[in-house]
Scaffold this motif. Structure first.
Motif, PDB file in Angstrom:
ATOM      1  N   LEU A 111       0.823  -1.202   0.000  1.00  0.00           N
ATOM      2  CA  LEU A 111       0.000   0.000   0.000  1.00  0.00           C
ATOM      3  C   LEU A 111       0.863   1.260   0.000  1.00  0.00           C
ATOM      4  CD1 LEU A 111      -2.885   1.149   0.149  1.00  0.00           C
ATOM      5  CD2 LEU A 111      -2.689   1.045   2.620  1.00  0.00           C
ATOM      6  N   ALA A 112       2.031   1.187   0.623  1.00  0.00           N
ATOM      7  CA  ALA A 112       2.907   2.356   0.740  1.00  0.00           C
ATOM      8  C   ALA A 112       3.776   2.588  -0.498  1.00  0.00           C
ATOM      9  CB  ALA A 112       3.799   2.203   1.968  1.00  0.00           C
ATOM     10  N   MET A 113       3.719   1.710  -1.479  1.00  0.00           N
ATOM     11  CA  MET A 113       4.551   1.848  -2.674  1.00  0.00           C
ATOM     12  C   MET A 113       4.153   3.074  -3.504  1.00  0.00           C
ATOM     13  SD  MET A 113       6.868  -0.349  -2.944  1.00  0.00           S
ATOM     14  CE  MET A 113       7.338  -1.559  -1.745  1.00  0.00           C
ATOM     15  N   PRO A 114       5.077   3.563  -4.341  1.00  0.00           N
ATOM     16  CA  PRO A 114       4.751   4.710  -5.207  1.00  0.00           C
ATOM     17  C   PRO A 114       3.616   4.385  -6.176  1.00  0.00           C
ATOM     18  CG  PRO A 114       7.100   4.217  -5.283  1.00  0.00           C
ATOM     19  CD  PRO A 114       6.453   3.127  -4.503  1.00  0.00           C
ATOM     20  N   MET A 115       3.052   5.433  -6.739  1.00  0.00           N
ATOM     21  CA  MET A 115       1.945   5.266  -7.688  1.00  0.00           C
ATOM     22  C   MET A 115       2.406   4.468  -8.903  1.00  0.00           C
ATOM     23  SD  MET A 115       0.297   9.074  -7.606  1.00  0.00           S
ATOM     24  CE  MET A 115      -0.783   8.725  -8.983  1.00  0.00           C
ATOM     25  N   GLN A 116       1.477   3.751  -9.494  1.00  0.00           N
ATOM     26  CA  GLN A 116       1.788   2.938 -10.664  1.00  0.00           C
ATOM     27  C   GLN A 116       1.729   3.776 -11.936  1.00  0.00           C
ATOM     28  OE1 GLN A 116      -1.089  -0.162 -10.635  1.00  0.00           O
ATOM     29  NE2 GLN A 116      -0.281  -1.128  -8.809  1.00  0.00           N
ATOM     30  N   ASN A 117       2.563   3.418 -12.903  1.00  0.00           N
ATOM     31  CA  ASN A 117       2.568   4.101 -14.192  1.00  0.00           C
ATOM     32  C   ASN A 117       1.247   3.941 -14.932  1.00  0.00           C
ATOM     33  OD1 ASN A 117       5.206   4.865 -13.772  1.00  0.00           O
ATOM     34  ND2 ASN A 117       6.032   3.094 -14.831  1.00  0.00           N
ATOM     35  N   MET A 118       0.524   2.888 -14.614  1.00  0.00           N
ATOM     36  CA  MET A 118      -0.733   2.606 -15.303  1.00  0.00           C
ATOM     37  C   MET A 118      -1.747   3.727 -15.107  1.00  0.00           C
ATOM     38  SD  MET A 118      -1.739   0.403 -17.294  1.00  0.00           S
ATOM     39  CE  MET A 118      -3.229   0.058 -18.138  1.00  0.00           C
ATOM     40  N   PHE A 119      -1.661   4.445 -13.986  1.00  0.00           N
ATOM     41  CA  PHE A 119      -2.590   5.549 -13.747  1.00  0.00           C
ATOM     42  C   PHE A 119      -2.480   6.609 -14.829  1.00  0.00           C
ATOM     43  CE2 PHE A 119      -2.282   4.492  -8.991  1.00  0.00           C
ATOM     44  CZ  PHE A 119      -3.366   3.642  -9.081  1.00  0.00           C
ATOM     45  N   SER A 120      -1.260   6.881 -15.267  1.00  0.00           N
ATOM     46  CA  SER A 120      -1.058   7.877 -16.319  1.00  0.00           C
ATOM     47  C   SER A 120      -1.634   7.393 -17.650  1.00  0.00           C
ATOM     48  CB  SER A 120       0.429   8.185 -16.470  1.00  0.00           C
ATOM     49  OG  SER A 120       0.634   9.180 -17.423  1.00  0.00           O
ATOM     50  N   VAL A 121      -1.449   6.123 -17.933  1.00  0.00           N
ATOM     51  CA  VAL A 121      -2.003   5.547 -19.170  1.00  0.00           C
ATOM     52  C   VAL A 121      -3.528   5.618 -19.145  1.00  0.00           C
ATOM     53  CG1 VAL A 121      -2.190   3.438 -20.539  1.00  0.00           C
ATOM     54  CG2 VAL A 121      -0.007   4.031 -19.497  1.00  0.00           C
ATOM     55  N   LEU A 122      -4.124   5.259 -18.005  1.00  0.00           N
ATOM     56  CA  LEU A 122      -5.586   5.303 -17.894  1.00  0.00           C
ATOM     57  C   LEU A 122      -6.110   6.737 -17.954  1.00  0.00           C
ATOM     58  CD1 LEU A 122      -6.169   2.593 -15.147  1.00  0.00           C
ATOM     59  CD2 LEU A 122      -6.724   2.431 -17.578  1.00  0.00           C
ATOM     60  N   ALA A 123      -5.384   7.669 -17.344  1.00  0.00           N
ATOM     61  CA  ALA A 123      -5.801   9.075 -17.403  1.00  0.00           C
ATOM     62  C   ALA A 123      -5.807   9.562 -18.849  1.00  0.00           C
ATOM     63  CB  ALA A 123      -4.872   9.943 -16.558  1.00  0.00           C
ATOM     64  N   ASN A 124      -4.798   9.188 -19.603  1.00  0.00           N
ATOM     65  CA  ASN A 124      -4.745   9.582 -21.015  1.00  0.00           C
ATOM     66  C   ASN A 124      -5.865   8.923 -21.803  1.00  0.00           C
ATOM     67  OD1 ASN A 124      -3.325  10.896 -23.272  1.00  0.00           O
ATOM     68  ND2 ASN A 124      -3.010   8.790 -23.942  1.00  0.00           N
TER      69      ASN A 124
END
Length: 126
Positions: free
Chosen positions: A78-91
């Motif tokens: 849970l404490a890990m950095p944000m995933q790159n997938m969030f940026s892909v989904l936002a786009n």
């Protein structure tokens, strides 16, 4: 599955991480570091995600008698950095992918300090 069907799917699956990294790099290419670290809303989101939620979850799960190894894995994940997938989904869905990419960049820097902090809290509280 037959090898001639399984192999192309396996190879396609192996390229998803590099493609996500290329996408996040392209998104960050147009963003200055100075601009990325401005704006308090990103810090509030990261504070909640990387510090507050893991600590709250420690206090919620510890009384349930969950094994300390399992608890540690869940909390550190849970404490890990944000995933790159969030940026892909936002786009993909027309959201602000630049804002998300900036938050991902900041979360990677913040994790240098937050992960040892959460690990210490986990070790101290369990």
């Amino acid at each position: 599955l037959p090898k001639n069907i399984e192999t192309p799917f396996y190879q396609l699956g192996q390229c998803t991480t590099p493609l996500a990294m290329i996408f996040i790099g392209m998104t960050l290419a147009g963003v200055s570091f100075k601009q990325a670290f401005q704006g308090g809303s990103k810090y509030m989101i990261l504070l909640q995600k990387m510090i507050l939620m893991p600590v709250v979850l420690i206090f919620i799960l510890k009384p349930l008698g969950i094994d300390s190894l399992v608890l540690g894995v869940v909390i550190m994940q849970l404490a890990m950095p944000m995933q790159n997938m969030f940026s892909v989904l936002a786009n993909e869905y027309g959201a602000d992918s630049r804002y998300v990419a900036e938050a991902i960049l900041i979360s990677m820097f913040v994790s240098i300090f937050s992960l040892p902090l959460i690990y210490t809290a986990l070790d101290f509280l369990t």
